[in-house]
Design a protein around this motif. Structure first.
Motif, PDB file in Angstrom:
ATOM      1  N   PRO A 121       0.800  -1.226   0.000  1.00 16.62           N
ATOM      2  CA  PRO A 121       0.000   0.000   0.000  1.00 16.62           C
ATOM      3  C   PRO A 121       0.831   1.273   0.000  1.00 16.62           C
ATOM      4  CG  PRO A 121      -0.034  -1.005   2.174  1.00 16.62           C
ATOM      5  CD  PRO A 121       0.624  -1.986   1.255  1.00 16.62           C
ATOM      6  N   SER A 122       2.008   1.245   0.641  1.00 23.66           N
ATOM      7  CA  SER A 122       2.811   2.470   0.690  1.00 23.66           C
ATOM      8  C   SER A 122       3.393   2.791  -0.679  1.00 23.66           C
ATOM      9  CB  SER A 122       3.921   2.360   1.741  1.00 23.66           C
ATOM     10  OG  SER A 122       4.800   1.296   1.440  1.00 23.66           O
ATOM     11  N   MET A 123       3.809   1.777  -1.437  1.00 21.29           N
ATOM     12  CA  MET A 123       4.342   2.038  -2.775  1.00 21.29           C
ATOM     13  C   MET A 123       3.220   2.348  -3.767  1.00 21.29           C
ATOM     14  SD  MET A 123       7.511   2.162  -2.394  1.00 21.29           S
ATOM     15  CE  MET A 123       7.890   2.429  -4.127  1.00 21.29           C
ATOM     16  N   ALA A 124       2.031   1.770  -3.556  1.00 20.90           N
ATOM     17  CA  ALA A 124       0.881   2.123  -4.403  1.00 20.90           C
ATOM     18  C   ALA A 124       0.574   3.605  -4.253  1.00 20.90           C
ATOM     19  CB  ALA A 124      -0.334   1.275  -4.019  1.00 20.90           C
ATOM     20  N   ARG A 125       0.572   4.068  -3.009  1.00 23.19           N
ATOM     21  CA  ARG A 125       0.361   5.499  -2.747  1.00 23.19           C
ATOM     22  C   ARG A 125       1.501   6.318  -3.337  1.00 23.19           C
ATOM     23  NH1 ARG A 125       0.002  10.120  -2.808  1.00 23.19           N
ATOM     24  NH2 ARG A 125      -0.469  11.588  -1.115  1.00 23.19           N
ATOM     25  N   ALA A 126       2.724   5.797  -3.271  1.00 18.38           N
ATOM     26  CA  ALA A 126       3.885   6.525  -3.771  1.00 18.38           C
ATOM     27  C   ALA A 126       3.825   6.709  -5.282  1.00 18.38           C
ATOM     28  CB  ALA A 126       5.166   5.783  -3.388  1.00 18.38           C
ATOM     29  N   ILE A 127       3.378   5.686  -6.002  1.00 27.13           N
ATOM     30  CA  ILE A 127       3.298   5.768  -7.462  1.00 27.13           C
ATOM     31  C   ILE A 127       2.296   6.839  -7.877  1.00 27.13           C
ATOM     32  CG2 ILE A 127       2.559   4.519  -9.526  1.00 27.13           C
ATOM     33  CD1 ILE A 127       3.740   1.977  -8.181  1.00 27.13           C
ATOM     34  N   VAL A 128       1.151   6.860  -7.189  1.00 23.21           N
ATOM     35  CA  VAL A 128       0.136   7.873  -7.487  1.00 23.21           C
ATOM     36  C   VAL A 128       0.676   9.269  -7.188  1.00 23.21           C
ATOM     37  CG1 VAL A 128      -2.139   8.754  -6.844  1.00 23.21           C
ATOM     38  CG2 VAL A 128      -1.788   6.298  -7.141  1.00 23.21           C
ATOM     39  N   ALA A 129       1.382   9.408  -6.063  1.00 18.92           N
ATOM     40  CA  ALA A 129       1.952  10.704  -5.701  1.00 18.92           C
ATOM     41  C   ALA A 129       2.968  11.163  -6.736  1.00 18.92           C
ATOM     42  CB  ALA A 129       2.607  10.616  -4.324  1.00 18.92           C
ATOM     43  N   ALA A 130       3.757  10.234  -7.247  1.00 15.09           N
ATOM     44  CA  ALA A 130       4.739  10.586  -8.274  1.00 15.09           C
ATOM     45  C   ALA A 130       4.034  11.100  -9.532  1.00 15.09           C
ATOM     46  CB  ALA A 130       5.605   9.377  -8.605  1.00 15.09           C
ATOM     47  N   GLY A 131       2.902  10.470  -9.871  1.00 18.36           N
ATOM     48  CA  GLY A 131       2.127  10.946 -11.009  1.00 18.36           C
ATOM     49  C   GLY A 131       1.635  12.359 -10.804  1.00 18.36           C
ATOM     50  N   TRP A 132       1.114  12.640  -9.596  1.00 24.88           N
ATOM     51  CA  TRP A 132       0.649  13.994  -9.283  1.00 24.88           C
ATOM     52  C   TRP A 132       1.804  14.993  -9.271  1.00 24.88           C
ATOM     53  CZ3 TRP A 132      -3.713  15.873 -10.137  1.00 24.88           C
ATOM     54  CH2 TRP A 132      -4.906  15.197  -9.864  1.00 24.88           C
ATOM     55  N   PHE A 133       2.951  14.550  -8.795  1.00 18.67           N
ATOM     56  CA  PHE A 133       4.130  15.413  -8.787  1.00 18.67           C
ATOM     57  C   PHE A 133       4.446  15.878 -10.204  1.00 18.67           C
ATOM     58  CE2 PHE A 133       8.672  16.316  -8.819  1.00 18.67           C
ATOM     59  CZ  PHE A 133       8.862  17.011  -7.629  1.00 18.67           C
ATOM     60  N   GLY A 134       4.407  14.925 -11.146  1.00 19.46           N
ATOM     61  CA  GLY A 134       4.678  15.268 -12.529  1.00 19.46           C
ATOM     62  C   GLY A 134       3.622  16.182 -13.127  1.00 19.46           C
ATOM     63  N   ILE A 135       2.335  15.935 -12.794  1.00 21.01           N
ATOM     64  CA  ILE A 135       1.246  16.770 -13.306  1.00 21.01           C
ATOM     65  C   ILE A 135       1.408  18.210 -12.828  1.00 21.01           C
ATOM     66  CG2 ILE A 135      -1.236  17.222 -13.039  1.00 21.01           C
ATOM     67  CD1 ILE A 135      -1.651  14.171 -13.183  1.00 21.01           C
ATOM     68  N   ASN A 136       1.686  18.386 -11.555  1.00 21.08           N
ATOM     69  CA  ASN A 136       1.873  19.736 -11.022  1.00 21.08           C
ATOM     70  C   ASN A 136       3.079  20.418 -11.653  1.00 21.08           C
ATOM     71  OD1 ASN A 136       0.078  20.731  -8.589  1.00 21.08           O
ATOM     72  ND2 ASN A 136       0.246  18.513  -8.379  1.00 21.08           N
ATOM     73  N   PHE A 377     -10.901  10.258 -16.683  1.00 21.31           N
ATOM     74  CA  PHE A 377     -11.295   8.860 -16.828  1.00 21.31           C
ATOM     75  C   PHE A 377     -10.117   7.904 -16.681  1.00 21.31           C
ATOM     76  CE2 PHE A 377     -14.485  11.208 -19.441  1.00 21.31           C
ATOM     77  CZ  PHE A 377     -15.582  10.942 -18.648  1.00 21.31           C
ATOM     78  N   LEU A 378      -8.988   8.242 -17.295  1.00 23.40           N
ATOM     79  CA  LEU A 378      -7.829   7.349 -17.240  1.00 23.40           C
ATOM     80  C   LEU A 378      -7.084   7.487 -15.923  1.00 23.40           C
ATOM     81  CD1 LEU A 378      -5.848   5.380 -18.561  1.00 23.40           C
ATOM     82  CD2 LEU A 378      -4.667   7.343 -19.573  1.00 23.40           C
ATOM     83  N   TRP A 379      -6.679   8.715 -15.590  1.00 23.76           N
ATOM     84  CA  TRP A 379      -5.835   8.923 -14.414  1.00 23.76           C
ATOM     85  C   TRP A 379      -6.621   8.814 -13.107  1.00 23.76           C
ATOM     86  CZ3 TRP A 379      -1.509   8.427 -12.260  1.00 23.76           C
ATOM     87  CH2 TRP A 379      -1.101   9.191 -11.170  1.00 23.76           C
ATOM     88  N   LEU A 380      -7.571   9.732 -12.886  1.00 26.11           N
ATOM     89  CA  LEU A 380      -8.297   9.735 -11.618  1.00 26.11           C
ATOM     90  C   LEU A 380      -9.107   8.461 -11.425  1.00 26.11           C
ATOM     91  CD1 LEU A 380      -9.543  13.443 -11.480  1.00 26.11           C
ATOM     92  CD2 LEU A 380      -7.644  12.425 -10.237  1.00 26.11           C
ATOM     93  N   GLY A 381      -9.786   8.018 -12.459  1.00 26.42           N
ATOM     94  CA  GLY A 381     -10.623   6.828 -12.329  1.00 26.42           C
ATOM     95  C   GLY A 381      -9.824   5.579 -12.034  1.00 26.42           C
ATOM     96  N   SER A 382      -8.682   5.408 -12.706  1.00 28.95           N
ATOM     97  CA  SER A 382      -7.887   4.194 -12.529  1.00 28.95           C
ATOM     98  C   SER A 382      -7.262   4.115 -11.149  1.00 28.95           C
ATOM     99  CB  SER A 382      -6.806   4.116 -13.611  1.00 28.95           C
ATOM    100  OG  SER A 382      -7.386   4.022 -14.891  1.00 28.95           O
ATOM    101  N   TYR A 383      -6.669   5.192 -10.687  1.00 31.02           N
ATOM    102  CA  TYR A 383      -6.033   5.078  -9.373  1.00 31.02           C
ATOM    103  C   TYR A 383      -7.064   5.089  -8.254  1.00 31.02           C
ATOM    104  CZ  TYR A 383      -5.769  10.050  -7.753  1.00 31.02           C
ATOM    105  OH  TYR A 383      -6.027  11.321  -7.285  1.00 31.02           O
ATOM    106  N   GLY A 384      -8.249   5.630  -8.516  1.00 29.00           N
ATOM    107  CA  GLY A 384      -9.321   5.528  -7.531  1.00 29.00           C
ATOM    108  C   GLY A 384      -9.703   4.082  -7.298  1.00 29.00           C
ATOM    109  N   ALA A 385      -9.701   3.280  -8.358  1.00 32.12           N
ATOM    110  CA  ALA A 385     -10.018   1.858  -8.238  1.00 32.12           C
ATOM    111  C   ALA A 385      -8.962   1.117  -7.429  1.00 32.12           C
ATOM    112  CB  ALA A 385     -10.144   1.240  -9.626  1.00 32.12           C
ATOM    113  N   LEU A 386      -7.740   1.615  -7.420  1.00 32.07           N
ATOM    114  CA  LEU A 386      -6.654   1.002  -6.642  1.00 32.07           C
ATOM    115  C   LEU A 386      -6.678   1.440  -5.184  1.00 32.07           C
ATOM    116  CD1 LEU A 386      -3.917  -0.497  -6.299  1.00 32.07           C
ATOM    117  CD2 LEU A 386      -2.799   1.592  -7.107  1.00 32.07           C
ATOM    118  N   LEU A 387      -6.847   2.737  -4.952  1.00 33.09           N
ATOM    119  CA  LEU A 387      -6.725   3.258  -3.589  1.00 33.09           C
ATOM    120  C   LEU A 387      -7.979   3.052  -2.751  1.00 33.09           C
ATOM    121  CD1 LEU A 387      -4.738   6.589  -4.077  1.00 33.09           C
ATOM    122  CD2 LEU A 387      -3.903   4.251  -3.777  1.00 33.09           C
ATOM    123  N   GLY A 388      -9.157   2.962  -3.381  1.00 29.80           N
ATOM    124  CA  GLY A 388     -10.381   2.741  -2.627  1.00 29.80           C
ATOM    125  C   GLY A 388     -10.312   1.493  -1.749  1.00 29.80           C
ATOM    126  N   PRO A 389      -9.938   0.325  -2.308  1.00 32.37           N
ATOM    127  CA  PRO A 389      -9.817  -0.871  -1.480  1.00 32.37           C
ATOM    128  C   PRO A 389      -8.799  -0.743  -0.348  1.00 32.37           C
ATOM    129  CG  PRO A 389      -9.960  -1.473  -3.790  1.00 32.37           C
ATOM    130  CD  PRO A 389      -9.808   0.027  -3.744  1.00 32.37           C
TER     131      PRO A 389
END
Length: 496
Positions: A121-136, A377-389
């Motif tokens: 779970p910590s690396m799953a969160r880290a991957i998403v954060a890295a994506g947001w880092f790049g977007i910003n 649809f691709l970014w927010l929707g996909s990682y939402g499916a991962l982090l929700g559980p």
């Protein structure tokens, strides 16, 4: 033997507890429980934290992008506010654990996934954060590029946008490398500054479009409720997923809370209100661009390019400030701590920040932002499916399975109570897989409603699955065990 002390709802290690874990391979200064003195964040600190994070370009783009998908202004704002009220629930539930026990997210994850399994779970969160880092960084780099084009002959430089992006990315990595200790001070003064700049943007839109009427008169493009719902549900999931990241690693910040009351009031009053307020600005400005330019422009840099060089300069400074405050707080702390947790005795927060920056490049933020469909649809929707559980497992473990009773010392023992079998809690792994597989399977079967609400449905599935699988696990401690290892404030006073 008393290894932890509970005072006013805050649990810290006793000296005996510190002595037992200070040489553990799972312990270092960044991952240890906070001390009593370090619990000093007030309600204002949490409010300013959220204001600094919520006033950012992705928030603006989320709101303005809903207009481009066909919503009118109140449909867009309502969707975003509802999503943030929903995600506030797991934020507060997980914040309680961080506040009470003073532990960061990777250590909190050891509780439910095990000392080794916590990397999942910590690396799953880290991957998403890295994506947001790049977007910003992409947003900020585009703004810098716009400034240079408006004021110089920068557009004649080959690859000028890429150069501006890499330069801005490097600035963010450098600031992040300096560590998280300055976040509280930075957000303290950045929050009011960003609010003033947001109000100035709203004032421009209001005056340029000729008032509220023309600016907010654009009708919804949906001709039926069915057409609207096809966009509403994935958009709602996107609004929830937007901060589902912080719903997981909010303990990284709440471990410093002065009290439960401070973090609850600070977060409740700031997250939905700031997101609603700045989303309204995004929607209002995008609606104004329809009046002024005949189309909804949801890219802030594209709007910025239409102003004078001086205004572009001020706007770029605002974008830089908004990007840095969001990136350092929301997108670096979690992955840096996760990377640090991979090898606590060797890896540092600074190393984690550098690795986060490199991962952000590999995730190609320019593609995610190529059009709003990719973004929502691709970014927010996909990682939402991962982090929700994962959110569901975290909530179930602390509130339903353990009844808020944790043995802090055991979290730092490689072969302790929370190591399970081989360092991995198989119940958590199964609950996670079930929570992810069902929405994906439904999507493949054409049941798009389930996938469109993947964060919520995945959370509930994993929550109930984990609770059932853990109903009699050996890692659980009862009230009597908790009392044997925990000294209360009254007991401490008597001993002294």
């Amino acid at each position: 033997m008393k290894t932890q002390l509970e005072e006013n709802g805050i649990v810290t290690l006793t000296q005996e507890g510190v002595n037992q874990i200070k040489d553990s391979p799972l312990y270092n200064e960044g991952l240890r429980p906070t001390t009593k003195e370090e619990h000093n964040w007030t309600g204002y600190n949490f409010a300013s934290l959220w204001i600094g994070m919520a006033i950012c370009l992705p928030t603006y783009s989320l709101a303005a992008g809903l207009i481009s998908l066909g919503m009118n202004w109140w449909q867009a704002i309502g969707t975003i506010v509802l999503g943030n009220l929903i995600v506030l629930i797991p934020i507060l539930l997980n914040a309680h654990a961080g506040t009470k026990y003073g532990i960061p997210y990777p250590v909190y994850a050891r509780l439910w996934f095990g000392s080794k399994g916590a990397h999942i779970p910590s690396m799953a969160r880290a991957i998403v954060a890295a994506g947001w880092f790049g977007i910003n960084c992409w947003f900020g780099g585009a703004a810098v590029d716009t400034l240079l084009v408006a004021m110089t002959g920068w557009e004649n430089v080959p690859g000028h946008l890429a150069i501006a992006f890499i330069g801005f990315w490097a600035l963010n990595v450098w600031i992040s490398y300096r560590g998280p200790e300055a976040i509280k001070k930075m957000e303290f003064w950045a929050a009011p500054t960003l609010l003033v700049m947001a109000l100035a943007l709203l004032a421009w839109a209001l005056s340029s479009a000729g008032g509220w009427g023309p600016m907010l008169s654009a009708p919804s493009k949906f001709t039926s409720a069915g057409d609207f719902l096809k966009v509403f549900f994935p958009a709602l999931t996107g609004a929830i997923a937007f901060w589902s990241t912080l719903a997981l690693n909010i303990p990284d910040f709440c471990r410093y809370a002065k009290s439960q009351r401070a973090q609850i009031i600070g977060q409740t009053t700031s997250l939905p209100t700031t997101m609603g307020f700045f989303s309204f600005i995004g929607v209002a400005v995008a609606s104004a661009t329809v009046v002024l330019y005949g189309e909804a422009i949801w890219d802030p840099a594209a709007i910025l390019a239409k102003f004078s060089p001086f205004v572009i300069f001020l706007g770029t400074l605002g974008i830089i400030l908004a990007t840095v405050t969001t990136n350092v707080a929301a997108n670096v702390v979690a992955p840096a701590r996760a990377i640090e947790n991979l090898w606590p005795r060797k890896l540092t927060f600074g190393m984690g920040a550098i690795i986060t920056g490199l991962a952000a490049l590999l995730m190609q933020p320019w593609y995610l932002l190529e059009n709003f469909g990719n973004y929502i649809f691709l970014w927010l929707g996909s990682y939402g499916a991962l982090l929700g559980p994962i959110d569901g497992i975290a909530i179930a473990d602390y509130w339903m399975v353990r009844k808020q009773r944790i043995d802090l010392v055991e979290l730092y023992r490689p072969n302790g109570r929370y190591s399970y079998s081989g360092g991995i809690n198989k119940a958590a792994v199964w609950a996670l897989l079930i929570g992810i597989a069902i929405p994906i399977g439904c999507k493949a079967a054409g049941l798009t409603f389930v996938w469109d609400n993947a964060w919520t449905i995945g959370l509930l599935i994993s929550l109930f699955a984990y609770t059932w699988l853990m109903r009699s696990d050996a890692s659980l401690i009862d009230a009597s065990h908790y009392n044997r290892i925990t000294s209360t404030e009254a007991q401490a006073s008597m001993a002294s």
